[in-house]
Design a protein around this motif. Structure first.
Motif, mmCIF file in Angstrom:
data_model
loop_
_atom_site.group_PDB
_atom_site.id
_atom_site.type_symbol
_atom_site.label_atom_id
_atom_site.label_comp_id
_atom_site.label_asym_id
_atom_site.label_seq_id
_atom_site.Cartn_x
_atom_site.Cartn_y
_atom_site.Cartn_z
ATOM 1 N N ASP A 67 0.639 -1.192 0.071
ATOM 2 C CA ASP A 67 -0.061 -0.146 0.086
ATOM 3 C C ASP A 67 0.873 1.275 -0.080
ATOM 4 N N TYR B 53 3.662 4.391 -4.541
ATOM 5 C CA TYR B 53 2.776 5.189 -5.292
ATOM 6 C C TYR B 53 2.617 4.972 -6.500
ATOM 7 N N CYS C 212 4.568 5.087 -9.228
ATOM 8 C CA CYS C 212 5.219 6.302 -9.856
ATOM 9 C C CYS C 212 5.119 6.091 -11.282
ATOM 10 N N HIS C 213 4.804 7.105 -11.938
ATOM 11 C CA HIS C 213 5.056 7.217 -13.519
ATOM 12 C C HIS C 213 6.625 7.059 -13.813
ATOM 13 N N VAL D 178 10.709 7.008 -4.350
ATOM 14 C CA VAL D 178 10.585 8.285 -4.059
ATOM 15 C C VAL D 178 10.156 8.574 -2.504
ATOM 16 N N ALA E 126 -6.213 1.709 2.504
ATOM 17 C CA ALA E 126 -4.877 1.230 2.757
ATOM 18 C C ALA E 126 -4.731 0.725 4.305
ATOM 19 N N ASP E 127 -4.091 -0.626 4.545
ATOM 20 C CA ASP E 127 -3.846 -0.981 5.799
ATOM 21 C C ASP E 127 -4.996 -1.585 6.458
ATOM 22 N N ILE F 116 8.467 15.033 -4.540
ATOM 23 C CA ILE F 116 9.244 13.843 -4.547
ATOM 24 C C ILE F 116 9.339 12.959 -5.851
ATOM 25 N N SER F 117 8.910 13.535 -7.058
ATOM 26 C CA SER F 117 9.261 13.018 -8.233
ATOM 27 C C SER F 117 8.549 11.922 -8.557
ATOM 28 N N CYS F 118 7.414 11.601 -7.944
ATOM 29 C CA CYS F 118 6.784 10.384 -8.195
ATOM 30 C C CYS F 118 6.084 10.519 -9.792
ATOM 31 N N GLY F 119 5.751 11.389 -10.076
ATOM 32 C CA GLY F 119 5.055 11.771 -11.593
ATOM 33 C C GLY F 119 3.820 11.398 -11.554
ATOM 34 N N ARG F 120 2.990 11.111 -10.492
ATOM 35 C CA ARG F 120 1.473 10.962 -10.566
ATOM 36 C C ARG F 120 0.739 12.116 -11.140
ATOM 37 N N ALA G 11 1.205 11.818 -14.838
ATOM 38 C CA ALA G 11 0.357 10.795 -15.385
ATOM 39 C C ALA G 11 -0.899 11.013 -15.642
ATOM 40 N N ARG H 122 13.499 14.144 -13.980
ATOM 41 C CA ARG H 122 12.121 13.865 -13.342
ATOM 42 C C ARG H 122 11.770 15.160 -12.554
ATOM 43 N N PRO I 221 0.648 12.786 -3.598
ATOM 44 C CA PRO I 221 0.963 11.988 -2.172
ATOM 45 C C PRO I 221 1.269 12.952 -1.242
#
Lengths: 437, 433
Positions: A40, A43, A45-46, A104, B68-69, B348-352, B355, B371, B391
């Protein structure tokens, strides 16, 4: 009654129970709920950095999402498509310097998603069902020899077999697995996992494993080239570097020490020094040091010639050693060995060159283990560069029809996961070459 | 410290947190524990007519969905009204009210839709000393098929009629509990008011199937291979409930009618939000069922801290403060322009965001070397999706474009307030000549 304080080198320093506990799984398997909680945290990530950091490019966000949605078997298939030794890599990969380092969440909170343990949860789930997720393509009639049943050789053989080729693997040792079987700390891969994994991998069919056969003495390299349509060399590094100090004969190879330990059926019968000194700074040094401690050595020291920042073993590995009571000495190199002791000379670096300062320290050493790197021993007429087989592209050597991968080549790092990637890619290239593009 | 004492219909309670009529309030033992834990009031589990009580199923009566959890987000139930004898409940209520005179005790009632049934039960409830009654016109399962619960709540004429009987045969406040299983929540609220109700409470639970057992091919909770729709509640229903509360609060016909807010209230903040939209107090059930009665301590401390920070002396100070800001879409300012802004230090550069925007929205986020994610103001329509999927809290924010500045997407300077009613594209535009 022997104890950690028994002088010299002795077996049975700890009770059987203590030794069993010491060599139990370093990271026990997640149960289903732990896996859900850990999954869970991903993330999704892309263009995920973890996937880029993985030498085998496993689609990590996808397999974690498959765990999240209660299909760990599908997750395992995602992993195995890229890395057939995904089970072993989940155990031995230095994830802290690969996928988990770039997670990340590591950037955000200093606590990455536990990718390695999640991978293990998925692969263990599928493997426990005794099922092999891939099937073999129709026989092509092509025959390929794979020399060395280590990670590179096994990955190469599996991919070739899957494509319908007939593969014969040769290995000088009695069991397949290479360093997975002989060269990695027992607590990272307990319960005979390396052997079980090799068996499971062979279920693809079309692979003939011949152990105890050395190329050069039992079969010549030229015979192989003549008998097969292609040859893949995954021979690893058979030699160990020399200390080049007085009393060298008193030291033993850390790789050999680990191999004996891994093949031992009764660890309480395995002798270990009261005072053990390991020379080196890589993962083999840490594996040898920690296991010495686990066998009951009273004092274990890792002596590394450079500073902490230069140590090839990751900070995680260093901390693991320290937490197990291993003393880490930096900027010291062996100067001379004598019965029961070793003299180390302090070092300094000037203009990038390492040299002794003249100051020395002598510490007790009943057992000195060398973990200062391995060397290529079997060179079968292929071009060598910097002590390793020179390859171009997907593992092509200087000889037509001969490919190479894993630690013996100048590709990647000397890690199981790199071996798998190189073996797999060479197999794809061999397939394309044999079948015509 | 802020004073949380609440006066709702003249019923005083030490705080605005009441336990809703539900399983937690079915008997003396639970209610005493609730009061000891600090709950301001309790609406006793719904009473039925004299005679053999209803029965419940003996298999599972709750279903759930989780985040979650395994955090419980939504719960549904197929439990009916109290399955204990009427007199037992009345005796217990009498004792509890006597021992806790400072707490609110409300009797929830559901009897058949005839005057005699109400005429019989109301004096007996009055004798308990309870502070008021709540008419259960809401339960969507089991009782509705017998012409009670939501079967009444879905017919405004019945609501008005029954409310009138109650006002006739009972002297204390009458609260009408509304079902959300209806197209327009204002209609039953108006009917309740017309019938003389002192307040409405809402929402009751929502018709739902929480999940399907794919092995048995049956809805859950599954009773011997069969399932039925249950009443949905918990954090997941809060947005639906708040809209309904706001609709009643801002309807000119019911404006000012006291409201007891119900629906997924789990924290002090949820309560503050309901109350800002017009609820005079709140009722809680799922949070207590999930975490136990102790949760009220966080609700009390949190609401009190927030009120102190904002300078509110009593709950009445902020009740309904947000109601005037709930409007219809057509009155929203079409010249209000914002642009998403990504805080590169927090990213944090997750890129969500990338997308989401690239695949499903307006291609207004650029992914650059290393990124780095940046907003293209020339494409950003300020939809807020990137904010919602990010996030990291406050990493992406919507920054208002000052008046007079050019919106790079439209090339137009930001103008003064203007809404759809006067927009040239509106066929029924009422723009001044």
């Amino acid at each position: 009654m022997t104890s950690p304080m028994t002088p010299g080198i002795a077996a049975g320093r700890l009770s059987t129970e203590e030794i069993a506990a010491n060599f139990a799984d370093l990271h026990p398997q997640f149960d289903a709920h732990e896996a859900q909680v850990a999954a869970d945290r991903c993330y999704f990530c892309h263009d995920a950095p973890c996937m880029t950091a993985c030498p085998t490019s496993i689609d990590i966000p996808l397999f974690i999402r498959q765990i999240q949605t209660d299909t760990p078997e599908a997750a395992a298939k995602t992993i195995f498509e890229q890395n057939i030794l995904g089970g072993m890599c989940a155990r031995v990969c230095p994830t802290e310097t690969l996928c988990e380092e770039v997670c990340v969440r590591e950037a955000a909170e200093g606590k990455p998603v536990e990718i390695g343990r999640l991978q293990r949860y998925a692969t263990d789930t599928l493997m426990a069902k005794q099922s092999h997720p891939f099937s073999r393509a129709p026989e092509t009639g092509k025959r390929v020899a794979v020399v060395g049943a280590g990670p590179a050789g096994l990955a190469c053989a599996h991919r070739l077999a899957m494509k319908g080729h007939s593969v014969t693997i040769y290995d000088a040792k009695p069991k397949p697995g290479g360093l997975n079987e002989y060269g990695i700390a027992a607590y990272k891969t307990p319960h005979d996992f390396a052997a079980k994994e090799a068996d499971w991998l062979m279920q693809i069919g079309g692979i003939d494993l011949r152990t105890g056969i050395s190329i050069g003495s039992d079969i010549t390299f030229d015979e192989l080239r003549g008998d097969f349509d292609a040859v893949f060399l995954g021979i690893g590094l058979g030699g160990v570097n020399a200390l080049r100090t007085g009393g060298e004969e008193l030291a033993t190879d850390a790789v050999e020490f680990i191999a004996d330990l891994r093949q031992s059926s009764d660890l309480s019968a395995l002798p270990v020094g009261r005072n053990v000194v390991v020379i080196g700074g890589g993962m083999t040094a840490v594996d040898a040091a920690v296991q010495s401690k686990h066998l009951g050595a009273e004092n274990v020291t890792i002596a590394y010639r450079r500073g902490r920042e230069a140590m090839p073993a990751s900070r995680y590995e260093q901390d693991l050693a320290a937490a197990n009571g291993v003393k880490l000495m930096f900027n010291v190199m062996p100067s001379s060995l004598a019965e029961g002791e070793i003299t180390l000379e302090y070092t300094s670096v000037t203009d990038g060159k390492l040299s002794g300062t003249g100051e020395t320290v002598t510490i007790p050493a009943d057992q000195v283990l060398k973990a200062i790197g391995q060397t290529l021993t079997t060179v079968s007429g292929v071009a060598v560069e910097g002590g390793k087989i020179a390859v171009t592209g997907a593992g092509r050597t200087s000889i037509d029809g001969v490919w190479a991968g894993g630690d013996c080549t100048n590709l990647g790092e000397d890690l199981t996961v790199w071996g798998v990637a190189e073996g797999r890619d060479a197999a794809e290239d061999i397939h394309t070459t044999l079948m015509g593009a | 410290m802020a004073d949380l004492t609440t006066d709702f219909l003249g019923i005083k309670s030490p705080n605005p947190f009441w336990l809703a009529s539900a399983p937690p309030t079915d008997k003396e033992y639970n209610v005493r524990r609730a009061f000891e834990a600090g709950w301001g009031g309790v609406v006793w589990k719904t009473l039925g007519s004299e005679g053999p009580p209803v029965v419940n199923v003996n298999g599972p009566r709750y279903g759930a969905i989780w985040g979650a959890d395994r955090r419980l987000l939504g719960l549904n139930n197929i439990e009916l009204i109290t399955d204990r004898p009427l007199q037992t409940n009345l005796d217990e209520m009498t004792r509890v009210k006597k021992d806790y005179p400072d707490r609110a005790l409300i009797a929830s009632i559901m009897v058949p839709c005839d005057e005699q049934s109400w005429k019989e039960i109301l004096p007996r409830v009055e004798d308990t000393g309870a502070d008021g009654i709540e008419l259960n016109f809401g339960c969507p399962h089991g009782m509705a098929e017998r012409g009670m619960g939501s079967a009444v709540g879905q017919v405004p004429e019945y609501i008005q009629m029954v409310t009138e009987w109650c006002k006739m045969y009972y002297s204390k406040p009458v609260i009408v509990k509304l079902t959300p299983n209806i197209t327009d929540i204002r209609k039953p609220a108006r009917a309740a008011k017309a019938g003389g109700a002192d307040a409405v409470s809402l929402i009751n639970t929502i018709n739902s199937i929480t999940s399907v057992d794919l092995d048995q091919m049956a809805p859950e909770p599954t009773i011997g291979g069969k399932g039925t729709h249950g009443g949905y509640c918990g954090p997941a229903v809060k947005p639906i409930a708040m809209n309904m509360v706001a609709e009643i609060a801002r309807d000119p016909e019911t404006h000012g009618l006291p409201i007891s807010g119900i629906g997924g209230i789990t924290t002090w903040r949820d309560a503050a939000e309901f109350m800002s939209l017009g609820a005079g107090n709140v009722q809680v059930c799922t949070a207590a069922m999930t975490y136990g009665f102790k949760v009220v301590q966080e609700m009390i401390s949190g609401l009190s801290q927030w009120m102190d920070e904002k300078g509110y002396k009593s709950t009445a100070d902020f009740v309904g403060m947000a109601t005037p800001n709930v409007t219809d879409w057509q009155y929203l300012d079409l010249n209000y322009v914002t642009k998403a802004k990504i805080d590169q230090d927090a990213c944090i550069s997750c890129g969500r965001c990338f997308a989401a925007c690239e695949d499903t929205s307006h291609q207004a986020i650029l992914m650059k070397e290393g990124r780095v994610f940046e907003v293209d103001d020339g494409e950003c329509v300020a939809c807020n999706l990137c904010v919602n999927v990010c996030p990291v809290e406050d990493c992406i924010t919507m920054v208002e474009l000052p008046k007079g500045e050019v919106d790079l997407r439209t090339g137009q300077k930001r103008g003064d307030y203007a809404n759809w009613t006067t927009h040239p594209n509106n066929p029924s535009s009422t723009a001044a000549e």
